[in-house]
Scaffold this active site. Sequence first.
Site, short mmCIF file in Angstrom:
data_model
loop_
_atom_site.label_atom_id
_atom_site.label_comp_id
_atom_site.label_asym_id
_atom_site.label_seq_id
_atom_site.Cartn_x
_atom_site.Cartn_y
_atom_site.Cartn_z
N CYS A 31 -13.42 -0.03 104.64
CA CYS A 31 -14.64 0.73 104.41
C CYS A 31 -14.76 1.94 105.34
O CYS A 31 -15.69 2.71 105.23
CB CYS A 31 -15.86 -0.18 104.58
SG CYS A 31 -16.01 -1.44 103.32
N ARG A 75 -31.85 -1.34 95.68
CA ARG A 75 -31.65 0.11 95.80
C ARG A 75 -32.56 0.88 94.86
O ARG A 75 -33.10 1.93 95.20
CB ARG A 75 -30.19 0.46 95.54
CG ARG A 75 -29.23 -0.15 96.56
CD ARG A 75 -27.80 0.26 96.32
NE ARG A 75 -26.88 -0.70 96.88
CZ ARG A 75 -25.59 -0.51 97.03
NH1 ARG A 75 -25.05 0.64 96.64
NH2 ARG A 75 -24.81 -1.44 97.54
N LYS A 117 -13.48 -4.34 93.61
CA LYS A 117 -13.57 -3.33 94.66
C LYS A 117 -14.02 -3.91 95.99
O LYS A 117 -13.89 -3.26 97.03
CB LYS A 117 -14.49 -2.17 94.24
CG LYS A 117 -15.96 -2.52 94.13
CD LYS A 117 -16.75 -1.26 93.78
CE LYS A 117 -18.24 -1.57 93.70
NZ LYS A 117 -19.04 -0.35 93.40
N ASP A 118 -14.54 -5.16 95.98
CA ASP A 118 -14.96 -5.81 97.22
C ASP A 118 -13.83 -6.58 97.88
O ASP A 118 -14.00 -7.09 98.99
CB ASP A 118 -16.10 -6.80 96.95
CG ASP A 118 -17.40 -6.11 96.57
OD1 ASP A 118 -17.57 -4.92 96.91
OD2 ASP A 118 -18.25 -6.76 95.94
N ARG A 142 -28.61 0.12 101.64
CA ARG A 142 -27.94 -1.17 101.46
C ARG A 142 -28.75 -2.04 100.51
O ARG A 142 -29.89 -1.75 100.19
CB ARG A 142 -27.77 -1.88 102.81
CG ARG A 142 -26.65 -1.35 103.70
CD ARG A 142 -25.27 -1.53 103.11
NE ARG A 142 -25.09 -2.79 102.42
CZ ARG A 142 -24.93 -3.98 103.00
NH1 ARG A 142 -24.93 -4.07 104.30
NH2 ARG A 142 -24.76 -5.06 102.27
N GLY A 143 -28.14 -3.15 100.07
CA GLY A 143 -28.83 -4.09 99.20
C GLY A 143 -28.24 -4.09 97.81
O GLY A 143 -27.39 -3.27 97.46
N ASN A 144 -28.67 -5.04 96.98
CA ASN A 144 -28.17 -5.13 95.61
C ASN A 144 -28.76 -4.02 94.75
O ASN A 144 -29.57 -3.21 95.23
CB ASN A 144 -28.44 -6.52 95.03
CG ASN A 144 -29.92 -6.87 94.98
OD1 ASN A 144 -30.76 -6.02 94.71
ND2 ASN A 144 -30.25 -8.12 95.26
N ARG A 149 -17.35 6.56 100.39
CA ARG A 149 -16.71 7.32 99.31
C ARG A 149 -17.75 8.16 98.57
O ARG A 149 -17.56 9.37 98.37
CB ARG A 149 -16.02 6.36 98.33
CG ARG A 149 -15.45 7.06 97.08
CD ARG A 149 -14.98 6.04 96.05
NE ARG A 149 -16.07 5.19 95.58
CZ ARG A 149 -16.86 5.49 94.56
NH1 ARG A 149 -16.70 6.62 93.88
NH2 ARG A 149 -17.82 4.66 94.19
N ARG A 150 -18.84 7.54 98.17
CA ARG A 150 -19.87 8.28 97.44
C ARG A 150 -20.49 9.35 98.31
O ARG A 150 -20.78 10.45 97.84
CB ARG A 150 -20.94 7.30 96.91
CG ARG A 150 -20.43 6.43 95.77
CD ARG A 150 -21.46 5.40 95.35
NE ARG A 150 -20.97 4.64 94.20
CZ ARG A 150 -21.23 3.35 94.01
NH1 ARG A 150 -21.95 2.67 94.90
NH2 ARG A 150 -20.74 2.73 92.94
N GLN A 205 -30.94 -3.92 92.32
CA GLN A 205 -32.40 -3.89 92.18
C GLN A 205 -33.08 -3.41 93.46
O GLN A 205 -34.07 -2.66 93.41
CB GLN A 205 -32.93 -5.28 91.81
CG GLN A 205 -32.65 -5.68 90.37
CD GLN A 205 -31.26 -6.27 90.18
OE1 GLN A 205 -30.44 -6.27 91.09
NE2 GLN A 205 -31.00 -6.78 88.99
#
Length: 309
Positions: free
Chosen positions: A244, A157, A85-86, A151-153, A133-134, A155
């Site tokens: 995006c 979030r 998806k990236d 934002r962020g990975n 989207r979300r 963990q």
Amino acid sequence: MQTDVVKIGTRGSALALAQAAETRARLMAAHALPKEAFEIVVIRTSGDQIQDRPLSEAGGKGLFTKEIEEALLDGRIDLAVHSSKDMPTVLPQGLELSAFLEREDVRDVFIGRDGKRLEELAQGANLGTSSLRRQALALRLRPDLKVGIFRGNVQTRLRKLEAGEADGTLLALAGLKRLKLDHLATEILDPTAFPPALGQGAICIESRVGDERIASLVQAIHHPPTGFALSCERAFLAALDGSCRTPMAGLARVEGDRISFSGMILTPDGGEVHEIDGEGAVTDAAEIGTDAGRRIRERAGAGFFTSWS
């Protein structure tokens, strides 16, 4: 017999490393090779460094792939492992997506503080997400919610949620499963009402065009049904010039030699929604996705992509 160490490029997040490790394990099993035959090379991308604004404002999907692709092109790595998806729909000249691993669960999950479900959040509650989207899908169901950038990975979030920066957040179930954190999900969302990102749940391998050594290596772990599904979804994305900046979702399902696709585009506030379907032979997967993209663009009208951007 493989002799030279194969260098696998990846981002450095826990999820990216888990995906690279899964790819390595599958290659080891497929070719009876030891762990030492592979080296995982961590590459920091622009997308990892930008944490203060949505990717849609910073440059889009390519921010998670640019530096990795540069390493692939100049020979510092032999293959790259990405979340599908990236991946932008147009790759740098000389690179290709050479394999897709079998897809994980495509669904999104909601994680609410105090165990709440999305529908149970208080009026005007704060939802944390960086995905347009979300955001759009959540506001379609709960237009009263306030959406803040998360934002962020994974963990990061989860830490922000625990710290009270939002009342709930949305994540991909596939990522949580790969991190063995799926028990944290408050609610698994129905993909019919809350469709996934195009490519969600699928790991892809990118390599140099014409590199027969790597092509033969990764072909052994390629999952054809996932490949057909992603061919369809990426063609839909490409037909819409997907980035995006446009909330869009979709899912292709393969059963035997047939494929069915459902796609959706929305305004960021979830107020306007257009849906499309398509089906046919798996060998026509890309054409089905392209046609669905063309038809939904016509249905939405010329002003849809410019009225709110």
